[in-house]
Design an enzyme around this catalytic site. Sequence first.
Site, PDB file in Angstrom:
ATOM      1  N   HIS A  97       0.869  -1.179   0.000  1.00  0.00           N
ATOM      2  CA  HIS A  97       0.000   0.000   0.000  1.00  0.00           C
ATOM      3  C   HIS A  97       0.906   1.229   0.000  1.00  0.00           C
ATOM      4  O   HIS A  97       1.985   1.182   0.608  1.00  0.00           O
ATOM      5  CB  HIS A  97      -0.846   0.113   1.272  1.00  0.00           C
ATOM      6  CG  HIS A  97      -1.745  -1.022   1.589  1.00  0.00           C
ATOM      7  ND1 HIS A  97      -1.335  -2.180   2.185  1.00  0.00           N
ATOM      8  CD2 HIS A  97      -3.095  -1.151   1.450  1.00  0.00           C
ATOM      9  CE1 HIS A  97      -2.368  -2.983   2.390  1.00  0.00           C
ATOM     10  NE2 HIS A  97      -3.458  -2.386   1.947  1.00  0.00           N
ATOM     11  N   ASP A 100       2.155   1.960   3.398  1.00  0.00           N
ATOM     12  CA  ASP A 100       3.162   1.061   3.990  1.00  0.00           C
ATOM     13  C   ASP A 100       4.571   1.571   3.753  1.00  0.00           C
ATOM     14  O   ASP A 100       5.480   1.253   4.514  1.00  0.00           O
ATOM     15  CB  ASP A 100       3.148  -0.333   3.343  1.00  0.00           C
ATOM     16  CG  ASP A 100       1.803  -1.001   3.388  1.00  0.00           C
ATOM     17  OD1 ASP A 100       1.017  -0.672   4.288  1.00  0.00           O
ATOM     18  OD2 ASP A 100       1.542  -1.850   2.506  1.00  0.00           O
TER      19      ASP A 100
HETATM   20  C1  XUL Z   1      -7.530  -6.516   4.848  1.00  0.00           C
HETATM   21  C2  XUL Z   1      -6.809  -6.941   3.635  1.00  0.00           C
HETATM   22  C3  XUL Z   1      -5.958  -5.909   2.982  1.00  0.00           C
HETATM   23  C4  XUL Z   1      -5.951  -6.001   1.494  1.00  0.00           C
HETATM   24  C5  XUL Z   1      -5.219  -4.875   0.817  1.00  0.00           C
HETATM   25  O1  XUL Z   1      -8.301  -7.511   5.447  1.00  0.00           O
HETATM   26  O2  XUL Z   1      -6.882  -8.075   3.257  1.00  0.00           O
HETATM   27  O3  XUL Z   1      -4.678  -6.003   3.504  1.00  0.00           O
HETATM   28  O4  XUL Z   1      -5.381  -7.186   1.069  1.00  0.00           O
HETATM   29  O5  XUL Z   1      -5.689  -3.631   1.167  1.00  0.00           O
END
Ligand code: XUL
Length: 433
Positions: A97, A100
């Site tokens: 992300h 992150d």
């Molecule tokens: C949350 C989840 C996230 C997604 C990406 O439950 O799975 O980490 O994979 O935003």
Amino acid sequence: MTYFSDISPLPHDPQADDLAFRHYDPERMVMGKRMEDQLRFAVAYWHSFVWDGSDPFGAGTFQRPWFPADTMDLARQRADAAFEMFRILGAPFFCFHDHDVRPEGGSLAENHKRLNEIADIFERKMDETGTRLLWGTANLFTHPRFMSGAATNPDPDVFAWSASSVRACLEVTHRLKGENYVLWGGREGYETLLNTDMGQELDHMGRFLSMVVEHKHKIGYEGQILIEPKPQEPTKHQYDYDVATVYGFLKRYGLEDEVRVNIEQGHAILAGHSFEHEIALAQALGIFGSIDMNRNDYQSGWDTDQFPNNVPEVALAYYEILKGGGLGRGGTNFDAKLRRQSIDARDLVAAHAGAMDVCARGLEAAAKMLEDDALEGPRRERYAGWEGEEGAALLAPGATLDGVADRAEERGVNPAPRSGRQEILENVVNRYV
Ligand code: XUL
Ligand code: CO
């Protein structure tokens, strides 16, 4: 001196009693492809390098030299550690992300500048190491501005902020040759209907997703756009509930040929399904994209994001994937985190190595079942009636209820029940796992 400096790249060694791959062998051929190319493993940046081991009752338990990573300097140290671990694991992919990889900058302009600076570092490291990006995504759920949603927020400025964040992240994903771009709508849902206009929120989410797709084409990005379903948590009710719900949503907004799904094991369980159910349904609907591999604790009922350790379960998931033609541009992303008592660098490496071994065993069992026609033979036989003349006529163009009914009465059909043979098939599966 690096964070993982006492750990060497893991060998494939079936006899090893220390850190190694006992089953995962990137070079082994499985159904015509190298195992590495079938499984397409990815490390999730957030769980491995961002989460500090805190839970609702206690502070972070992990001490990492790059914590709290609230400066660009620490963010760069974190990137060094991440690529060091990718090398130790021989992980072909990673996922991240925006939130992150760079500290929050306080404005859109500063956020994008920081993201692009880290992306420059990633680009260089990816060139050097050959590690690739499975997917990028924008975190539209952590910061308080997203507490009432992103695209579905009642405040249009949050929709606008989200659009800018997704554009920046999609463009970085494009630049880093990411195979996919994921949208997980963590706060696209509601806490209470008393303050929520569900119809309006769904329309906003549909419009937002259409804009993302339009932009993908505008910049010539060829990766897949993926929605990751989840029924609830953090919101009480999340709009992308499960694969079936996402498909209905995509149909309604005319996006079913543009967007696919990233299916997560723990989310499937939370929605009251099995992982293989969600995969099989996505395959049947033509929207299968990728998987997030983890497991939930079946007693607690939470999304515990644990590393997978159940070979029979994993085998059935890969069975559906291989049956549908494999992962394609998707991959196996370990959206999994350590337990908060597992505080050592070795724990992090061992967790991934064990999970990769479990997936390798599951993949091999699945491939063998397919190669032996162990389940497909009986399945074909079960539906064989539809291949015959009378069966085919029922679905032929122009068939009507009148025609079908008249013919049934004329033939005096009187079907005899046949066993579904469930236990026999379960016994067959047990011979492979
Ligand atoms: C949350 C989840 C996230 C997604 C990406 O439950 O799975 O980490 O994979 O935003
Ligand atoms: Co996930």
